[in-house]
Design an enzyme around this catalytic site. Structure first.
Site, mmCIF file in Angstrom:
data_model
loop_
_atom_site.group_PDB
_atom_site.id
_atom_site.type_symbol
_atom_site.label_atom_id
_atom_site.label_comp_id
_atom_site.label_asym_id
_atom_site.label_seq_id
_atom_site.Cartn_x
_atom_site.Cartn_y
_atom_site.Cartn_z
ATOM 1 N N LEU A 1 98.451 -5.958 -75.217
ATOM 2 C CA LEU A 1 99.172 -4.828 -74.628
ATOM 3 C C LEU A 1 100.427 -5.281 -73.887
ATOM 4 O O LEU A 1 101.357 -4.508 -73.699
ATOM 5 C CB LEU A 1 98.266 -4.077 -73.647
ATOM 6 C CG LEU A 1 97.018 -3.411 -74.228
ATOM 7 C CD1 LEU A 1 96.159 -2.833 -73.104
ATOM 8 C CD2 LEU A 1 97.402 -2.317 -75.202
ATOM 9 N N ASP B 1 105.933 -7.079 -55.923
ATOM 10 C CA ASP B 1 106.374 -7.165 -57.316
ATOM 11 C C ASP B 1 106.494 -5.769 -57.924
ATOM 12 O O ASP B 1 106.022 -5.513 -59.041
ATOM 13 C CB ASP B 1 105.406 -8.023 -58.128
ATOM 14 C CG ASP B 1 106.039 -8.581 -59.408
ATOM 15 O OD1 ASP B 1 107.282 -8.568 -59.501
ATOM 16 O OD2 ASP B 1 105.300 -9.007 -60.307
#
Length: 658
Positions: free
Chosen positions: A348, A464
């Site tokens: 993915l 992040d």
């Protein structure tokens, strides 16, 4: 004498009494000299006996510069060890920091000696029986150390079968090591650690032994879980198991469940633990009591496994008492995840530390399986950090963590809910012909901001925030993911000094230069995401042949009053006045988010309020936009801050100039 010699030969093929084994390697740990062991214990002098610290028939000695404990067994007790030594379980499970190390054995006449490491603080049972004042946190650490040892054994398919406080030894720092391994058995081939098998070899100690094991003779890891539950009861009460067995009531399980149910737990607990005057200790002890009950549940299938027990204990140690979410957390076996992902075939997405694969569990749930590339200190820290945060926090806009691989597995793997629509980055920058509408983008911004407000209110900095960490479900609802770089921010602190990490185009310049990360660092990254939503441009791009960040590109266009050059052409910016005003307002907000120094940025809560106002047509800015250029001095900024009454921290010596 011949009978003894024959027995020795059966236990140690290819050896003779008092000699070392040959090269057959059937026994991988040393055969020691009986004479040497007798000598170092002063011929088993009573002065060398360790009975006072709970070790019966065990003697202290020193050989080859190290202290050893030497246990004596009669010929009649040899049958306890024969299978254990013959199967050589020790060589397959050791070493481990929470298991007693075995050094070897010796055989002479009608006596068998077993030498293992010496632990100066004796057994947990001795401390409990002799009114030791082990404080609560020390007891909790002992429970965690013991659970860690059992988790390791179970991972290797080994059932201890004799968990009790007299088999838990304490070193000079009161760190716990699990001993008494001679009754351990490896599960037969084909039997997993979650299953049981029938045996007529019934062993254990009264008070600790699982009643189901006694009644049906089925052996599995859950019998150790029951015994560990009894040890937890001992730790909170300072009463060993035989005390409970002598009570009029049925069992320790019955007593404990009645006391918890009637809110009368105080009568069970050791008052010296300080729970009456310290609310935190009371909460911890109550959580451990509830865990003990779970461990002793019947039938066995209702009990948690040892890794779940360990996670719960670690959570309690960190003062997290809501254990229901942790109890639902599953430890997946590697083979189970191989099957779910068809041997990790369907990728993915791939990042610097891990690759995510699509999978489907046996219960029908679709999952995203994140497998870390290498077993480095950094990857292990990320693995543990994600577990810590996602087992602690739950929110509709945070990705749900179903479980992980065993901490003893060769690969570190996390198992998440599967989010079917992929990442925001894929929708904005991928080859998809179907572009997100403006309203969808604004909702994505609002839901991402909602998740970040929740994190910041919980004292977590994501570190992040980026488009590839914003996942979208089938309804385009947001799930923020990837907490491997996240940091906790202590309540009294405004920032944490740390090595700058994150993705280049999203990382806060202030943080990069100073090494001080704060919640405003996430605000900067979110500002870049807002520019992405407005422009559909990637976070790094070419402008006039020069590589620039989207933040710098967006600021330049706004300073030059060229917002239309920033906005995605699909919105036909000039054709819809209302849409133009909304996009311009979001661009203005993005501009504020990426200001330097960080004190000029709004908080995530202010950002969320502004976005909701923009959506509802009622927006307005409480913060002033300060355009930072080479001509703006720190004094001028301070004057603006004072004039507009902005609450700011002291500024950095230098102002970042784009």
């Amino acid at each position: 004498m011949k009978m003894c010699s024959d027995l020795f030969q059966r236990c140690f093929p290819g050896t003779s009494s008092g000699t070392s084994p040959d090269d057959s390697n059937q026994i991988k740990w040393p055969i020691l000299s009986y004479k040497e062991l007798a000598k170092v214990t002063n011929n088993f002098d009573q002065c060398n006996k360790l009975g006072k610290i709970g070790l019966d028939k065990v003697y202290h000695g020193k050989t080859n510069g190290r202290e050893v404990a030497i246990q004596r067994y009669s010929y009649n007790e040899m049958h306890k060890f024969q299978k254990f030594l013959y199967e050589d379980l020790i060589s397959s499970i050791l070493p481990h920091k929470n298991l007693v190390s075995f050094y070897g054995c010796a055989f002479h006449h009608k006596e068998f000696l077993l030498a293992h490491e010496y632990l100066s603080n004796g057994t947990l049972a001795a401390h409990l029986q002799h009114s030791s004042t082990l404080n609560w946190l020390t007891r909790l650490d002992i429970a965690i150390d013991t659970a860690n040892a059992l988790s390791y054994l179970h991972y290797h398919g080994i059932v201890h079968r004799n968990i009790k406080s007299s088999n838990i030894l304490l070193d000079k720092n009161l760190g716990a090591k699990l001993g008494g391994l001679h009754l351990s058995r490896k599960l037969p081939e084909g039997v997993s650690i979650d299953e049981t098998y029938v045996t007529d070899d019934l062993v254990g100690t009264c008070g600790y032994i699982d009643p189901e094991y006694v009644s049906n003779g089925r052996v599995g890891a859950k019998i150790d879980i029951y015994s560990f539950g009894v040890v937890l009861c001992e730790l909170i009460s300072s009463k060993v198991a035989r005390h409970w067995e002598g009570c009029d009531e049925e069992s320790i399980t019955t007593i404990l469940s009645k006391k918890i149910g009637s809110h009368d737990l105080n009568k069970v607990l050791d008052p010296r633990l300080g729970f009456q005057s310290d609310h935190k200790i009371k909460q911890m002890i109550t959580a451990v009591a509830e865990l003990a009950l779970d461990c002793m549940k019947s039938p066995q299938e209702l009990r948690p496994n040892m890794e779940q027990v360990l996670e719960i204990l670690n959570g309690i140690r960190q003062e997290r008492y809501e254990t229901n979410s942790v109890k639902a957390f599953k430890i997946f076996h590697h083979a189970e995840l191989e099957e779910a992902t068809k041997n990790f075939k369907s990728c993915l997405g791939k990042g610097g530390f891990a690759t995510v694969y699509y999978g489907k569990l046996k219960d029908g749930r679709e999952v995203g399986v994140k497998r870390f590339h290498n077993e480095t200190d950094k990857s292990i820290k990320q693995f543990m950090k994600e577990i810590e945060i996602l087992s602690l926090l739950q929110h509709k806009n945070l990705v749900l963590l179903y479980g992980c691989s065993s901490r003893h597995s060769k690969n570190h793997i996390l198992v998440y809910e599967y989010i079917s629509n992929g990442t925001l980055s894929k929708h904005l920058h991928g080859p998809s012909t179907e572009k997100l509408s403006w309203l969808s983008r604004l909702n994505i911004a609002i839901e991402t901001a909602t998740a970040l407000v929740y994190l910041h209110d919980s004292g977590i900095i994501h570190r992040d925030v980026k488009g590839s960490n914003i996942l979208l479900d089938e309804n385009l609802a947001v799930k923020v993911a990837d907490f491997g770089l996240s940091r906790s921010l202590p309540n009294s602190d405004t920032h944490v000094s740390t090595m700058p990490v994150g993705t280049h185009a999203y990382i806060d310049p202030d943080y990069y230069e100073s090494g001080r990360v704060s919640d405003r660092s996430d605000v900067y990254s979110f500002g870049v995401v807002l520019f992405e939503l407005i422009s559909s441009k990637p976070p790094s791009l070419l402008n006039d042949g020069e590589s620039v960040t989207l933040a710098k590109f967006g600021i330049t266009k706004m300073l030059n009053k060229a917002l239309e050059e920033l906005v995605d052409p699909i919105f036909k910016f000039r054709s819809d006045k209302n849409l133009m005003e909304m996009i311009a307002a979001v661009a203005e907000l993005a501009f504020q988010c990426v200001q330097c120094p960080k004190e000029l940025r709004p908080s995530m809560k202010q950002v969320l309020e502004t976005l909701e106002g923009i959506k509802n047509g009622t927006w307005g800015f409480n913060q002033i936009t300060v355009l930072v250029s080479e001509k703006v001095t720190q004094q001028e900024i301070e004057e603006l801050v004072k004039e507009k009454n902005i609450q700011a921290q002291p500024f950095m010596d230098e102002i970042k100039v784009f």
